[in-house]
Design an enzyme around this catalytic site. Structure first.
Site, PDB file in Angstrom:
ATOM      1  N   HIS A 135       0.767  -1.144  -0.172  1.00  0.00           N
ATOM      2  CA  HIS A 135      -0.015  -0.108  -0.118  1.00  0.00           C
ATOM      3  C   HIS A 135       0.902   1.289  -0.022  1.00  0.00           C
ATOM      4  O   HIS A 135       0.342   2.251  -0.353  1.00  0.00           O
ATOM      5  CB  HIS A 135      -1.159   0.011   1.230  1.00  0.00           C
ATOM      6  CG  HIS A 135      -0.410   0.233   2.600  1.00  0.00           C
ATOM      7  ND1 HIS A 135      -0.045  -0.702   3.368  1.00  0.00           N
ATOM      8  CD2 HIS A 135       0.019   1.504   3.143  1.00  0.00           C
ATOM      9  CE1 HIS A 135       0.639  -0.134   4.587  1.00  0.00           C
ATOM     10  NE2 HIS A 135       0.526   0.994   4.287  1.00  0.00           N
ATOM     11  N   ASP A 165       0.368  -7.567   1.599  1.00  0.00           N
ATOM     12  CA  ASP A 165       0.924  -6.258   1.639  1.00  0.00           C
ATOM     13  C   ASP A 165       2.378  -5.725   1.762  1.00  0.00           C
ATOM     14  O   ASP A 165       3.160  -5.365   2.403  1.00  0.00           O
ATOM     15  CB  ASP A 165       0.465  -5.631   2.893  1.00  0.00           C
ATOM     16  CG  ASP A 165       0.358  -4.118   2.958  1.00  0.00           C
ATOM     17  OD1 ASP A 165       0.706  -3.532   1.946  1.00  0.00           O
ATOM     18  OD2 ASP A 165       0.550  -3.734   4.292  1.00  0.00           O
ATOM     19  N   SER A 249       4.755   2.251   8.102  1.00  0.00           N
ATOM     20  CA  SER A 249       4.324   1.112   7.250  1.00  0.00           C
ATOM     21  C   SER A 249       5.795   1.009   6.291  1.00  0.00           C
ATOM     22  O   SER A 249       6.183   1.532   5.667  1.00  0.00           O
ATOM     23  CB  SER A 249       3.111   1.442   6.216  1.00  0.00           C
ATOM     24  OG  SER A 249       1.923   1.402   7.210  1.00  0.00           O
TER      25      SER A 249
END
Length: 403
Positions: A135, A165, A249
């Site tokens: 993402h 992911d 992230s």
């Protein structure tokens, strides 16, 4: 007839009460002299030693047992500081740049769509490889990697995977000085220290470090990719209370040895929830990273069912709804079956409970995925043992391709 004092016999203790103060005062004086004169002399001569903890308490005038010792604080801080200094150069910033049409000027312009973090896990033959989150780089036209010393390097997206992911980037490795050491998430224990390194809220807070503990292992988190209110995937994660915020992230979750044990991926952000951070376990991430690096995509065998671990169902429902025999201790239950999928063609139905794949016990979602993704290939036949209305059944499923 009245009584007077002289009628009582003499009290032998009256005289003793008058003289008790002299020996007490003498003892106090001798004790003070011993502490101020004799004790320092004995310490200087090495006959008696005083610990740092005692010195700390004496100097502060406190005897509170909660006061931390000087030695403990110094040792722990030094270890964490050394580990962070060693690992931080291997954690980078990742900038997602997307082209946008400017209606007024009739031209395209590059805009920074987002920022995240990444980890340099390999540097060979002049090429460095970075793992980050899917993402973070999704929709990017150009990707820039920002090194520890703020050097910007354009990177190429080799491959990206929605379900895990994870994404892998390739860039020039000439200016890369540090590669992270890989650890093992399989040996991680609840309660052990965990350190998260990344860029929370963007590059203005680059190389931020947060510390906590491992709060849970082998957690599964439902993910709804198409926002239809139904889970499309169950992500396997490590839970930690180390702060993981937007921008973290793709960053590194490391152990106290400085080894990579997880890739920070998501954070539950609710008003009533604090201290819940999640990372992709490195043991399950590395096979995906390797496949992305070599093929650019991940090909998974799939059954075509939406399933959940049996331990997510109240024990009362095991008997009342699923009608499971008492000897069943775990498994996964089928919530829905995709039409014309391999599972549908094999006869599986809603509320069936799978307990074995190819003769191996399945206690939860993680067991099933390990067998399916690590031992099987698309096109393989897999034998399935399941329970329906309390009766044991078997079938064989020819695995399809995850779409």
């Amino acid at each position: 007839m009245g009584y007077y004092d002289e009628h009582y016999p003499p009290n032998p203790y009256r005289k003793r009460k008058k003289n008790w103060l002299v020996p007490v005062l003498l003892g106090v004086i001798i004790g003070v002299l011993l502490v101020t004169i004799a004790l320092p002399a004995l310490v200087d001569s090495g006959i008696i030693s005083i610990t740092e903890e005692s010195q700390l308490h004496t100097e502060s005038g406190s005897t509170d047992s909660n006061v931390p010792t000087q030695t403990l604080n110094v040792d722990v801080s030094t270890q964490i500081t050394d580990v962070v200094n060693q690992v931080t150069p291997a954690v980078v910033g990742v900038i997602n740049i997307q082209r946008k049409n400017d209606f007024w000027q009739q031209q395209e312009s590059d805009n920074q769509a987002g920022e995240g973090s990444g980890v340099i896990y390999k540097n060979e033959d002049g090429t460095a490889f970075v793992v980050t989150n899917h993402h973070v780089v999704e929709g990017a036209d150009t990707i820039e990697v920002v090194l520890f010393d703020e050097t910007h390097i354009e990177a190429e997206l080799i491959g990206s995977d929605l379900f895990s992911d994870l994404a892998v980037l390739r860039m020039d490795g000439e200016q890369v000085d540090k590669v992270i050491e890989l650890g093992s998430s399989g040996s991680v224990k609840v309660g052990e220290p965990a350190i998260a390194i990344g860029n929370p809220l963007g590059l203005m807070f680059s190389s931020s470090v947060t510390q906590g503990v491992i709060s849970g292992t082998e957690r599964t988190i439902p993910q709804d990719f198409n926002q239809d209110g139904r889970a499309d995937w169950q992500a396997e994660v490590i839970q930690t209370d180390a702060a993981i915020n937007p921008g973290n992230s793709g960053g590194a979750l490391i152990n106290i040895k400085g080894q990579l044990i997880g890739i920070n991926s998501m954070k539950i952000n609710e008003t009533a929830v604090e201290g819940l951070g999640f990372a992709i376990p490195i043991d399950s991430a590395m096979p995906i990273i390797t496949e992305l690096e070599s093929k650019g995509e991940v090909t998974r065998p799939y059954l075509g069912v939406e399933i959940y671990s049996l331990d997510e169902v109240p024990q009362s429902e095991w008997n009342n709804t699923l009608n499971l025999p008492n000897e069943i201790e775990g498994g996964v239950y089928v919530w829905s079956v995709e039409p014309l999928s391999p599972a549908d063609q094999a006869g599986l139905k809603r509320l069936d409970v799978i307990t074995e794949l190819d003769g191996k016990q399945v206690m939860n979602m993680i067991d099933l995925r390990k067998i399916l993704y690590q031992e099987k290939e698309v096109g393989d036949d897999v034998s399935v043992v399941y329970y329906r209305d309390g009766k044991r059944k078997e079938t064989t499923i020819k695995l399809g391709t995850q779409k």
